[in-house]
Write a protein that holds these residues in place. Structure first.
Motif, PDB file in Angstrom:
ATOM      1  N   GLU A  66       0.937  -1.445   0.157  1.00 37.94           N
ATOM      2  CA  GLU A  66      -0.086  -0.041   0.072  1.00 37.94           C
ATOM      3  C   GLU A  66       0.951   1.038  -0.143  1.00 37.94           C
ATOM      4  OE1 GLU A  66      -1.999  -0.228   3.504  1.00 37.94           O
ATOM      5  OE2 GLU A  66      -3.932  -2.352   2.869  1.00 37.94           O
ATOM      6  N   ARG A  67       1.929   0.765   1.166  1.00 37.67           N
ATOM      7  CA  ARG A  67       2.573   2.893   0.844  1.00 37.67           C
ATOM      8  C   ARG A  67       3.238   2.223  -0.884  1.00 37.67           C
ATOM      9  NH1 ARG A  67       5.287   1.559   4.876  1.00 37.67           N
ATOM     10  NH2 ARG A  67       6.684  -0.191   3.896  1.00 37.67           N
ATOM     11  N   THR A  68       3.839   1.371  -1.292  1.00 36.44           N
ATOM     12  CA  THR A  68       4.778   0.812  -2.506  1.00 36.44           C
ATOM     13  C   THR A  68       3.201   2.218  -3.809  1.00 36.44           C
ATOM     14  OG1 THR A  68       5.715  -0.148  -2.265  1.00 36.44           O
ATOM     15  CG2 THR A  68       5.379  -0.320  -4.819  1.00 36.44           C
ATOM     16  N   VAL A  69       2.058   2.052  -3.557  1.00 33.68           N
ATOM     17  CA  VAL A  69       1.122   2.286  -4.433  1.00 33.68           C
ATOM     18  C   VAL A  69       0.648   3.732  -4.126  1.00 33.68           C
ATOM     19  CG1 VAL A  69      -1.464   2.414  -4.715  1.00 33.68           C
ATOM     20  CG2 VAL A  69      -0.312   0.550  -4.178  1.00 33.68           C
ATOM     21  N   ARG A  70       0.861   4.331  -3.333  1.00 29.16           N
ATOM     22  CA  ARG A  70       0.869   5.660  -2.698  1.00 29.16           C
ATOM     23  C   ARG A  70       2.547   6.808  -3.284  1.00 29.16           C
ATOM     24  NH1 ARG A  70      -0.456   3.417   2.577  1.00 29.16           N
ATOM     25  NH2 ARG A  70       1.286   3.846   3.654  1.00 29.16           N
ATOM     26  N   ASN A  71       3.036   5.747  -3.188  1.00 22.76           N
ATOM     27  CA  ASN A  71       4.167   6.025  -3.880  1.00 22.76           C
ATOM     28  C   ASN A  71       4.089   6.411  -5.040  1.00 22.76           C
ATOM     29  OD1 ASN A  71       5.865   7.024  -1.411  1.00 22.76           O
ATOM     30  ND2 ASN A  71       7.041   4.220  -1.254  1.00 22.76           N
TER      31      ASN A  71
ATOM     32  N   ARG B 175       2.406   5.051 -14.921  1.00 24.80           N
ATOM     33  CA  ARG B 175       1.068   4.676 -15.103  1.00 24.80           C
ATOM     34  C   ARG B 175       2.036   2.914 -15.048  1.00 24.80           C
ATOM     35  NH1 ARG B 175      -1.849   7.999 -18.779  1.00 24.80           N
ATOM     36  NH2 ARG B 175      -2.845   9.264 -17.867  1.00 24.80           N
ATOM     37  N   GLU B 176       3.144   2.661 -15.474  1.00 28.94           N
ATOM     38  CA  GLU B 176       3.012   1.064 -15.347  1.00 28.94           C
ATOM     39  C   GLU B 176       3.773   0.909 -14.069  1.00 28.94           C
ATOM     40  OE1 GLU B 176       5.767  -1.941 -17.392  1.00 28.94           O
ATOM     41  OE2 GLU B 176       5.806  -0.524 -18.277  1.00 28.94           O
TER      42      GLU B 176
ATOM     43  N   VAL C 103       2.447   9.246 -10.762  1.00 25.17           N
ATOM     44  CA  VAL C 103       2.281   9.387 -11.462  1.00 25.17           C
ATOM     45  C   VAL C 103       1.553  10.679 -11.860  1.00 25.17           C
ATOM     46  CG1 VAL C 103      -0.214   9.044 -12.526  1.00 25.17           C
ATOM     47  CG2 VAL C 103       1.261   6.953 -11.761  1.00 25.17           C
ATOM     48  N   ARG C 104       1.046  11.586 -10.759  1.00 17.33           N
ATOM     49  CA  ARG C 104       0.184  12.808 -10.367  1.00 17.33           C
ATOM     50  C   ARG C 104       1.980  13.764 -11.189  1.00 17.33           C
ATOM     51  NH1 ARG C 104      -2.244  11.087  -6.114  1.00 17.33           N
ATOM     52  NH2 ARG C 104      -0.723  11.404  -4.946  1.00 17.33           N
TER      53      ARG C 104
ATOM     54  N   GLU D 123       4.309  17.556 -15.031  1.00 17.41           N
ATOM     55  CA  GLU D 123       5.471  17.809 -15.293  1.00 17.41           C
ATOM     56  C   GLU D 123       5.355  17.846 -17.062  1.00 17.41           C
ATOM     57  OE1 GLU D 123       9.039  15.241 -14.532  1.00 17.41           O
ATOM     58  OE2 GLU D 123       9.319  16.859 -12.380  1.00 17.41           O
ATOM     59  N   LEU D 124       4.362  16.514 -17.720  1.00 15.31           N
ATOM     60  CA  LEU D 124       3.965  16.701 -18.929  1.00 15.31           C
ATOM     61  C   LEU D 124       2.727  17.822 -19.663  1.00 15.31           C
ATOM     62  CD1 LEU D 124       3.470  15.488 -21.578  1.00 15.31           C
ATOM     63  CD2 LEU D 124       1.973  14.029 -20.698  1.00 15.31           C
ATOM     64  N   ALA D 125       2.062  17.937 -18.507  1.00 15.29           N
ATOM     65  CA  ALA D 125       1.285  19.475 -18.627  1.00 15.29           C
ATOM     66  C   ALA D 125       2.145  20.088 -18.867  1.00 15.29           C
ATOM     67  CB  ALA D 125       0.434  19.798 -17.661  1.00 15.29           C
ATOM     68  N   ASP D 126       2.990  20.868 -18.280  1.00 14.85           N
ATOM     69  CA  ASP D 126       4.001  22.074 -18.286  1.00 14.85           C
ATOM     70  C   ASP D 126       4.841  22.298 -19.345  1.00 14.85           C
ATOM     71  OD1 ASP D 126       2.772  22.717 -15.837  1.00 14.85           O
ATOM     72  OD2 ASP D 126       4.946  21.526 -14.269  1.00 14.85           O
ATOM     73  N   ALA D 127       4.782  20.689 -19.753  1.00 17.92           N
ATOM     74  CA  ALA D 127       5.872  20.871 -20.537  1.00 17.92           C
ATOM     75  C   ALA D 127       4.821  21.412 -22.282  1.00 17.92           C
ATOM     76  CB  ALA D 127       6.722  19.800 -20.956  1.00 17.92           C
TER      77      ALA D 127
END
Length: 541
Positions: free
Chosen positions: A237-242, A308-309, A247-248, A253-257
């Motif tokens: 669950e900790r790994t999922v949160r990280n 995402r992967e 992803v966020r 960064e993609l949106a800024d780019a």
């Protein structure tokens, strides 16, 4: 050579194409292994493949020694004598003939070196609490729980090198379970044990967790496994949160780019329109900007895809503990309303209910007693499946009965079609929407009942009865936790928490009964039904 069991590259699928295993590798050495996993993951199928009852599509099963298999559903010919069920009838008859003075050679060939077979058989029956049965009675004279122990006794007498037990505590009362626990503790060969019985799993040496066609190993008993699993799940669950955070971040960064690239594009277009530089220079700059923009976009999109992967992989490690959700307002029973009346009831096989016993309002009754005491007979009589010898049973509200055998389902029909049999006026969409609450979503509702695991079959049968029309205001369950994994038992408990009708449960699982919110305890003992208390239950269950 020590006993061992090795499975290599095992593949298997059901006739309808549903895959179960694809290249499974696993080895079991001496000691007791608890094989656990959610219902439908393939535990019973793996045991049947090992026992040779099913043929794999690929791979091999190698066993050093003889294998013995105790299946989930023990069926013995009721006309068999006990010694025939134990597999010793011929040797026993030969022994008796020799003792009577018949010295024919075939008798000695039949006995071989097994001169103490009768004594061993009686000793084994005694160790399993079946000493009172004797070798000359018929199987039809013993209870369902005793027939399970009888089949186990037959296996123990064979002394197999590898013993496979599939839900062996099904239908066993607490006394019989204690005998089984002792037999498991004393086993010295290879044992693979499938069970939802938490106490039984405390006596294993290791846990093999079958999930998604692969096995993970945990040393120690069930308590140690639960502790290790809790640590794993916390880390997962900790790994999922990280991963979610990453992803966020990559999305930002993609949106800024993309914003920066849009600005550059607008600036370049402005320069082009104003023709402030030579056309060839502006064209080269535009091509370079487009190439740079493309690389930049690909870089950020690649990072987002990787994030995402990683999130998908992390989410896969977190176990899905879906719960059955039941919202059936028409099952509610007002407090004080009479639901069931039993009057001077005499049942088949000699049990009775003296005087008048009433069930009122949304009471939750635990029906307990030793194997063969008459609990199932009472429920079947109330359900109208058996005629009482004398007296009467009157149900004042719609009732449904879920038997141990789960034979309310038609194996040739799908889950959705089975439910439709009990609610013929309901539309297909309504049935499927309700089935989703019993965890039969999408294509799962189109699976035939014959392909369901024990736990899935129970959920389907429970759905069929709870979604029946008219809605049941009295629900009777006979040993409902049989064949259910621990997650499914929790799901059943959750379903019963939201059920607002009256409930009668026959069970030997005290932990489950307590979690089901039992308000009244009834004991079937000595052929009679009487009130009791949880504190007085002891080993009566």
């Amino acid at each position: 050579m020590s006993s061992s069991l090795t499975v290599t590259s095992l593949s298997f699928a059901w006739p309808d194409g549903t895959p179960v295993f694809d290249g499974l590798d696993v080895a079991f050495g001496p000691g007791r292994t608890g094989l656990v996993g959610v219902n439908g993951c393939g535990k019973s199928t793996l045991l049947r493949l090992i026992a040779g009852e099913l043929t794999p599509a690929g791979g091999t099963v190698r066993i050093a020694g003889e294998v013995g298999h105790l299946p989930q559903n023990v069926t013995l010919d009721t006309a068999l004598r006990v010694d025939e069920a134990l597999g010793i009838a011929a040797r026993r008859a030969a022994l008796h003939a020799i003792e009577a003075g018949d010295t024919a050679e075939e008798h000695f060939e039949t006995v071989g070196d097994d001169w103490d077979v009768e004594e061993r058989a009686l000793a084994t029956l005694g160790e399993l609490g079946l000493g009172h049965i004797g070798l000359d009675r018929t199987v039809g004279e013993v209870s369902g729980g005793e027939s399970v122990l009888l089949r186990l006794a037959a296996l123990l007498l064979r002394r197999p090198d590898v013993l496979l037990l599939d839900e062996p505590t099904n239908n066993l009362d607490l006394y019989a379970r204690g005998r089984l626990y002792e037999a498991v503790r004393n086993w010295s060969g290879v044992m693979v044990l499938v069970s939802h019985d938490r106490e039984l799993l405390e006596h294993v040496d290791q846990i093999a967790d079958l999930r998604s066609g692969r096995i993970s190993w945990y040393g120690g008993n069930h308590s140690a496994y639960q502790e290790a699993l809790a640590v794993e799940q916390e880390a997962a669950e900790r790994t999922v949160r990280n991963a979610e955070s990453d992803v966020r971040k990559q999305k930002r960064e993609l949106a800024d780019a993309q914003v920066k690239l849009a600005r550059r594009k607008r600036y370049g277009q402005k320069m082009w329109d104003s023709k402030r530089e030579p056309k060839i220079v502006m064209g080269a700059r535009k091509r370079a900007a487009q190439e740079s923009a493309g690389k930049h976009r690909i870089l950020h999109e690649g990072r987002l895809a990787e994030a995402r992967e990683r999130l998908d992989e992390a989410a896969e490690a977190v176990r899905d503990d879906d719960e059955i959700r039941v919202d059936l307002p028409y099952t509610a029973v007002p407090p004080g309303r009479t639901v069931l009346t039993l009057r001077d009831l005499e049942l088949a096989h000699g049990s009775r209910v003296k005087g008048e016993v009433q069930l009122r309002g949304p009471e939750r009754v635990a029906l307990i007693g030793r194997n063969g005491a008459g609990k199932t007979t009472l429920l079947r009589t109330v359900a109208g499946e058996l005629e009482p010898v004398a007296g009467e049973t009157v149900a004042h509200v719609p009732l449904r009965f879920l038997p141990q055998r789960l034979d309310v389902l038609d194996d040739g029909l799908t889950v959705a079609q089975n439910v439709a049999r009990f609610a013929p006026e309901a539309t297909d969409n309504r049935i499927r929407a309700r089935l989703a609450r019993f965890l039969f979503r999408g294509g799962r509702a189109d699976r035939t009942a014959a392909t369901l695991s024990g736990g899935e079959r129970f959920r389907a049968a429970l759905a069929a009865l709870m979604l029946a029309e008219p809605a049941p205001q009295l629900l009777m369950l006979d040993e409902p936790t049989n064949n259910l994994d621990l997650a499914s038992v929790r799901q059943l408990t959750t379903a019963l928490e939201s059920y607002e009708g009256a409930l009668i449960v026959a069970s030997h699982d005290l932990r489950f009964l307590e979690s089901a919110g039992i308000t009244r305890w009834m004991l079937m003992e000595g052929g009679e039904l009487r009130e009791t208390t949880r504190e007085a239950v002891g080993y009566s269950a």
